[in-house]
Scaffold this motif. Structure first.
Motif, short mmCIF file in Angstrom:
data_model
loop_
_atom_site.label_atom_id
_atom_site.label_comp_id
_atom_site.label_asym_id
_atom_site.label_seq_id
_atom_site.Cartn_x
_atom_site.Cartn_y
_atom_site.Cartn_z
N MET A 50 0.85 -1.20 0.00
CA MET A 50 0.00 0.00 0.00
C MET A 50 0.88 1.24 0.00
O MET A 50 1.81 1.37 0.80
N ALA A 51 0.61 2.15 -0.94
CA ALA A 51 1.40 3.38 -1.05
C ALA A 51 1.03 4.35 0.07
O ALA A 51 -0.14 4.50 0.41
N THR A 52 2.05 4.98 0.63
CA THR A 52 1.80 5.97 1.67
C THR A 52 2.41 7.29 1.24
O THR A 52 3.32 7.35 0.42
N GLY A 53 1.90 8.36 1.83
CA GLY A 53 2.39 9.70 1.50
C GLY A 53 1.25 10.57 1.01
O GLY A 53 0.07 10.26 1.20
N THR A 54 1.60 11.68 0.38
CA THR A 54 0.59 12.62 -0.09
C THR A 54 0.42 12.52 -1.60
O THR A 54 1.32 12.09 -2.33
N ASN A 55 -0.74 12.93 -2.02
CA ASN A 55 -1.10 12.92 -3.43
C ASN A 55 -1.41 14.36 -3.85
O ASN A 55 -2.43 14.92 -3.45
N ARG A 56 -0.53 14.95 -4.63
CA ARG A 56 -0.80 16.31 -5.10
C ARG A 56 -1.78 16.26 -6.26
O ARG A 56 -1.68 15.39 -7.14
N GLN A 57 -2.71 17.20 -6.28
CA GLN A 57 -3.77 17.24 -7.28
C GLN A 57 -3.97 18.68 -7.77
O GLN A 57 -3.81 19.63 -6.99
N ILE A 58 -4.34 18.82 -9.02
CA ILE A 58 -4.77 20.11 -9.56
C ILE A 58 -6.29 20.08 -9.66
O ILE A 58 -6.86 19.25 -10.37
N LEU A 59 -6.95 20.99 -8.94
CA LEU A 59 -8.40 21.07 -8.95
C LEU A 59 -8.86 22.20 -9.87
O LEU A 59 -8.22 23.26 -9.96
N LEU A 60 -9.98 21.97 -10.54
CA LEU A 60 -10.66 23.06 -11.23
C LEU A 60 -11.57 23.72 -10.20
O LEU A 60 -12.62 23.18 -9.86
N VAL A 61 -11.15 24.86 -9.67
CA VAL A 61 -11.89 25.46 -8.56
C VAL A 61 -13.02 26.36 -9.04
O VAL A 61 -13.96 26.64 -8.30
N GLU A 62 -12.92 26.81 -10.29
CA GLU A 62 -13.97 27.69 -10.82
C GLU A 62 -14.09 27.46 -12.32
O GLU A 62 -13.08 27.51 -13.04
N GLU A 67 -3.45 18.95 -1.77
CA GLU A 67 -2.81 17.72 -1.33
C GLU A 67 -3.80 16.86 -0.57
O GLU A 67 -4.58 17.37 0.23
N GLY A 68 -3.77 15.57 -0.85
CA GLY A 68 -4.62 14.64 -0.14
C GLY A 68 -3.87 13.34 0.07
O GLY A 68 -2.69 13.21 -0.27
N ALA A 69 -4.55 12.37 0.63
CA ALA A 69 -3.94 11.06 0.86
C ALA A 69 -3.91 10.27 -0.45
O ALA A 69 -4.77 10.44 -1.31
N ILE A 70 -2.92 9.41 -0.60
CA ILE A 70 -2.89 8.51 -1.74
C ILE A 70 -4.03 7.51 -1.59
O ILE A 70 -4.18 6.88 -0.54
N PRO A 71 -4.88 7.36 -2.59
CA PRO A 71 -6.04 6.48 -2.45
C PRO A 71 -5.64 5.00 -2.42
O PRO A 71 -4.55 4.63 -2.85
N SER A 72 -6.53 4.19 -1.89
CA SER A 72 -6.34 2.73 -1.89
C SER A 72 -7.28 2.12 -2.92
O SER A 72 -8.47 2.47 -2.96
N PRO A 73 -6.78 1.23 -3.76
CA PRO A 73 -7.65 0.63 -4.77
C PRO A 73 -8.63 -0.36 -4.15
O PRO A 73 -8.30 -1.09 -3.21
N LYS A 74 -9.85 -0.37 -4.67
CA LYS A 74 -10.86 -1.36 -4.28
C LYS A 74 -10.73 -2.56 -5.21
O LYS A 74 -9.97 -2.55 -6.17
#
Length: 334
Positions: free
Chosen positions: A1-13, A28-35
């Motif tokens: 399982m990957a640990t650390g942060t996940n940088r993302q670019i959001l469309l805010v507007e 920045e958010g958590a790295i997701p876990s696959p289902k």
């Protein structure tokens, strides 16, 4: 399982006019876990396309990108964890991961791609750009030896390949691009017969000079006034492959659309067809085989424009819409 942060670019507007950096934010958010049935991938190269802008305006061949969500976009990514049969750690895939460092996606939404050097070719000549050029020209435009083919946005990711394929098929090729440097490159490096700088030349007049016998195939990437100019220079039974309309994606809508379309289509018996790449999924292997053989033989030269850093993705798209790039633009993330 990957640990650390996940940088993302959001469309805010959702942009009201021209796209700007203020329409995006870095989060920045958590790295997701696959289902079950999913794979976790680490994004390597993000594809930048004019269609990214169109997705912000509303539903197209995909749902619209909503404000407050990760900006959509295709990428070449590496599998870091798999909970789906057929995928293993280290596999490379193409998928709509969005503008982020990691994504957990359904395996059925990912296409496995071969490892190759340079990896960037998986997004350019062997990816969306090359396949769009191939099918749009050959399956929609249907050029014949001796035809005159005109390509708009000719120095871009798709147009630069369209023109080279048309030359391979024995056509006279005219490219329309923005800037003397791009026009010079089209002729000196990519083998176009003529190049028109739409920023400094009257396109209709220049087309009449470059194609005195008229246009048989027009590959349209831009719409608007350039489409209109080409329509008036089409030959009877000419074919127009409608790939995009980048002139109308960013900013205020045009004051008018191309004029004279209904009458010209009837009088000249034109075929004008829109298409998207998935229309030709059943011909994908044949197309890739041709593209690979042409590149290996030096008959297609690949131009790429690679920027680095996830945080630079918004500026890279804004620059693409302004015509900064020559060839396929992408962002290296990892």
């Amino acid at each position: 399982m990957a640990t650390g942060t996940n940088r993302q670019i959001l469309l805010v507007e959702t942009p009201k006019g021209k796209l700007s950096p203020q329409n995006f934010s870095l989060s920045e958010g958590a790295i997701p876990s696959p289902k079950d049935g999913e794979i976790l991938v680490r994004v390597k190269l993000i594809s930048l396309d004019a269609a990214n802008r169109a997705w912000m305006q509303g539903a197209t061949y995909r749902s619209a990108v909503e404000s407050g969500t990760v900006m959509a976009g295709g990428s070449i990514s590496e599998v870091v964890e798999s909970k789906a049969p057929g995928f293993a750690t280290g596999d490379l895939v193409f998928a709509d991961t969005g503008w982020q460092e990691y994504a957990a996606i359904p395996a059925k939404a990912a296409d496995k791609v071969p490892a190759m050097e340079p990896m960037s070719h998986l997004l350019s000549v062997y990816g969306i750009a090359g396949l769009t050029a191939y099918h749009g020209l050959l399956d929609v435009g249907k050029p014949k030896p001796g035809d005159t083919v005109v390509v708009s946005a000719a120095a871009g990711s798709v147009g630069s390949i369209v023109g080279q394929i048309a030359k391979l098929k024995g056509c006279t090729v005219i490219g329309i691009a923005g800037g003397d440097d791009k026009c010079a490159l089209l002729k000196s490096e990519l083998g176009f017969d003529h190049a028109i700088n739409y920023k400094t030349e009257a396109v209709g007049k220049a087309l009449r000079a470059a194609a005195p016998k008229g246009i048989d195939v027009y590959f349209d990437n831009v719409g608007g006034d350039i489409l209109e100019a080409c329509l008036f220079n089409m030959n009877n039974y000419g074919r127009i492959a409608c790939c995009g309309a980048v002139s109308q994606y960013d900013g205020a809508p045009p004051a008018h659309g191309p004029r004279g379309i209904p009458g010209l289509i009837v009088v000249k018996r034109l075929t004008m067809q829109g298409f998207i790449l998935t229309d030709f999924n059943d011909k994908r292997e044949e197309a890739l085989a041709d593209l690979q053989s042409w590149v290996a033989a030096g008959k297609i030269k690949v131009r790429e424009d690679i920027l680095s850093g996830l945080e630079n993705t918004p500026a890279a798209l804004i620059g693409l819409l302004a015509g900064e790039n020559i060839g396929k633009r992408m962002v290296k993330v990892s």
